[in-house]
Design an enzyme around this catalytic site. Structure first.
Site, PDB file in Angstrom:
ATOM      1  N   MET A  37       0.836  -1.191   0.000  1.00 17.64           N
ATOM      2  CA  MET A  37       0.000   0.000   0.000  1.00 17.64           C
ATOM      3  C   MET A  37       0.877   1.249   0.000  1.00 17.64           C
ATOM      4  O   MET A  37       0.998   1.932   0.997  1.00 17.64           O
ATOM      5  CB  MET A  37      -0.897  -0.005   1.238  1.00 17.64           C
ATOM      6  N   ASP A  38       1.455   1.545  -1.158  1.00 19.48           N
ATOM      7  CA  ASP A  38       2.450   2.607  -1.253  1.00 19.48           C
ATOM      8  C   ASP A  38       1.822   3.896  -1.764  1.00 19.48           C
ATOM      9  O   ASP A  38       0.954   3.871  -2.630  1.00 19.48           O
ATOM     10  CB  ASP A  38       3.549   2.130  -2.230  1.00 19.48           C
TER      11      ASP A  38
END
Lengths: 263, 363
Positions: A37-38
């Site tokens: 989840m960047d």
């Protein structure tokens, strides 16, 4: 009046989603999806918001994605919440992330939380000893509370590094086999000592924000996973990205099955 | 297809490629030309690189012999296909007549030609941002051969030629380690005839390339489970590793019978043995120790900065594992024999534009 309209819209969304998912499930579906989840902070900067709100937006995106995955019938979802490398960031940022995590982990125990809605069994994977006592205690409480759930599984990687996971597994294998012939150590011996052994290998790994690298996440488990690097930042990720990934997975699946049969 | 007009003087052959009228509007940077020359002898048709530029000069040394073939005199425009081990040899007397070009297929009599622009980095690439260690999964030989209507082993042969080109480029552009995935533990399931061919191709290539590699200061290391390899191959491997072990310009690591999990497993066994012998304590096992025991310890830079996989597959396929923790991944659509210089430049450009943070923050 506004509330009713909203409810109606929500019903319509749910219904159309159900139809869409029914179509998707005509083809093969992945059993296990993993997410990196960047891009939360970049999102906040882009929108001119304060730092913390990027992560909050990311959390609500996460909840939506989990909802879609479990509605679709994907049994395992793994997320990369916090890496051991992230401890190297500024102490204020680390602290605020820890606070956010503590708040969200505790909220999983609520009656209305997604955990109860879908019967999720939650695992926290990583070197939990590196976390502060409060977060660790909360995590362990959630694991205990959800241990009986069996419908779907959520694996949260926190204070996690794949290389660290492998080191721990190697240590345990050495201890297990201390009295036996070391040549006898097999792949299964290491694998059963991996923390992620509670789930099968991911079929798909999705990374947001356009970076195309693994960043020390699930190195052991993603050898055969399809890797998708999406340009959108994590809070911008939505249903369409999930559907796109699954369609691509279905496209290459038949070719892969043929090769697997050869094995 | 675009038309090719060939003109030449004594030692230079210049291809002047002009686009077809329908392509005139396309900007030149986006036009691809495929230049091919017919191998009149062995009837193998291989496609060589696609070039962006319109004018390519190939310089060949003075010929020792030539084979003249009369061609259709209707047109000067000709489309030719060239095998990777075919090159042009001609005599000055053809110049006036513009009769045609003979193609002779042989590997060793002439040094391979190289285009003039290779000596420096291509435009757009910065020398200080070049990766130190590049890893490549050379996927797509079989599919390429099928598309061309050839046998799988022709695909592998074309693959070797493509590899040769990349090795040359790495040497020229200052990349210090190149790791290539030749044969995986999973590949043992392929038909025996293909495996035998692959291993013997590998053996032959090693033998024939040894001199060139030694001359170009390239060091070869082989990693992987050697227990299943035939004895003759193992002997050649030992010889090649021994002869080149002091070379410093480029280290070429070839992974044969290798997989990432296997590497970690053998490291684990090595460590377990050391624990058993009392050399180290279990509590002392850490990431550095495992790194030392991995087979990639043959190099100073065991972690690839860039991993390239061709043929459009979006997987790592258990090639490397531990070593890929922070590696930038680049997935190319082309099949390996078509990858070549342009694909490599594209991968390097993409790499140079990436921001590597290793889990931290860009301040």
């Amino acid at each position: 009046m506004g509330g009713e309209v909203r409810q109606l819209l929500e019903q319509i969304h749910r219904f159309s989603r159900r139809c869409l998912f029914r179509v998707l499930s005509m083809g093969p579906l992945p059993t296990h999806l993993a997410f990196i989840m960047d891009g939360n902070r970049r999102y906040a900067k882009k929108r001119g918001l304060e730092d913390g709100s990027g992560h909050k937006a990311g959390f609500s995106t996460l909840m939506s994605m989990l909802q879609y995955c479990y509605e679709l019938g994907i049994k395992y979802v793994t997320i990369y919440a916090f890496s051991i490398d992230n401890f190297r960031r500024k102490p204020e940022e680390v602290q605020s992330l820890m606070d956010l995590m503590l708040e969200k982990i505790k909220s999983l125990l609520d009656k209305e939380s997604i955990v109860h809605e879908y019967g999720i069994r939650v695992y926290f994977i990583g070197n939990l000893g590196l976390l502060n006592d409060q977060v660790r205690a909360a995590a362990e409480e959630v694991m205990k509370a959800t241990a009986k759930n069996s419908r779907v599984v959520l694996l949260v990687c926190v204070a996690y590094n794949s290389t660290d996971e492998i080191v721990q597994a190697v240590k345990r294998s050495c201890v297990d086999k201390a009295d036996r012939d070391t040549e006898r150590i097999q792949l299964v011996d290491i694998e059963e000592n991996m923390q992620m052994s509670v789930a099968p290998e991911p079929d798909i790994l999705i990374r947001s924000s356009g970076e195309t690298r693994l960043s020390n996440f699930l190195l052991w488990q993603t050898g055969n996973s399809q890797l998708f690097s999406l340009d959108a930042l994590w809070p911008e990720i939505g249903l369409r990205h999930l559907v796109w990934a699954i369609l691509n997975f279905q496209r290459s699946h038949s070719y892969l099955e043929k090769r697997k049969k050869q094995l | 297809m675009s038309t090719i007009i060939i003109a030449f003087n004594n030692t230079d052959i210049a291809f002047n490629i002009s686009p077809e009228p329908s392509m005139e509007a396309v900007p030149s940077s986006q036009l691809y030309y495929t230049v091919c020359l017919l191998s009149l002898h062995n009837h193998h048709n291989f496609l060589i690189n696609q070039f962006h530029k319109r004018m390519i000069s190939l310089r060949v040394p003075a010929p020792s012999s030539f084979n003249l073939q009369r061609l259709n005199s209707q047109a000067l425009e000709r489309r030719w296909r060239l095998g990777r081990d075919c090159f042009l040899s001609f005599s000055p007397s053809c110049v006036e007549n513009r009769i045609g070009l003979g193609v002779r297929s042989t590997k060793s009599e002439m040094a391979p030609f190289t285009a003039a622009e290779e000596e420096t980095l291509p435009e757009g690439l910065q020398p200080e941002l070049m990766p130190k260690h590049v890893a490549v999964i050379m996927d797509g030989n079989g599919r390429w051969a099928k598309i061309q209507g050839l046998q799988p082993w022709d695909g592998h042969r074309a693959g070797v030629e493509a590899l040769r080109e990349i090795v040359e480029l790495c040497g020229k552009w200052g990349i210090q380690v190149l790791t290539v995935f030749a044969f995986s533990t999973d590949n043992w399931i392929r038909p025996k005839i293909e495996i035998d061919f692959l291993l013997s191709l590998f053996e032959r290539t090693l033998k024939s390339e040894l001199e060139t590699l030694a001359k170009n200061n390239v060091r070869i290391s082989i990693i992987g489970d050697s227990s299943k390899l035939p004895k003759s191959l193992l002997e050649v491997i030992n010889e090649v590793e021994e002869v080149t072990k002091n070379n410093t310009r480029l280290q070429l690591i070839v992974a044969v019978g290798y997989s990432g999990k296997y590497d970690v497993l053998q490291a684990c066994r090595g460590i377990a043995q050391r624990v058993k012998d009392g050399e180290i304590d279990v509590e002392e096992i850490d990431e550095g120790l495992i790194e030392q025991e991995l087979e990639t310890n043959v190099t100073e830079f065991p972690y690839p900065d860039l991993l390239i996989r061709t043929s459009g597959e979006l997987r790592v396929s258990n090639f490397l594992l531990w070593q890929l923790a922070y590696t930038e991944l680049f997935f190319a659509q082309e099949l390996w024999p078509d990858f070549g210089r342009n694909g490599f430049v594209e991968a390097l450009m993409s790499f140079q534009q990436r921001q590597r943070r290793f889990g931290g923050r860009k301040s």
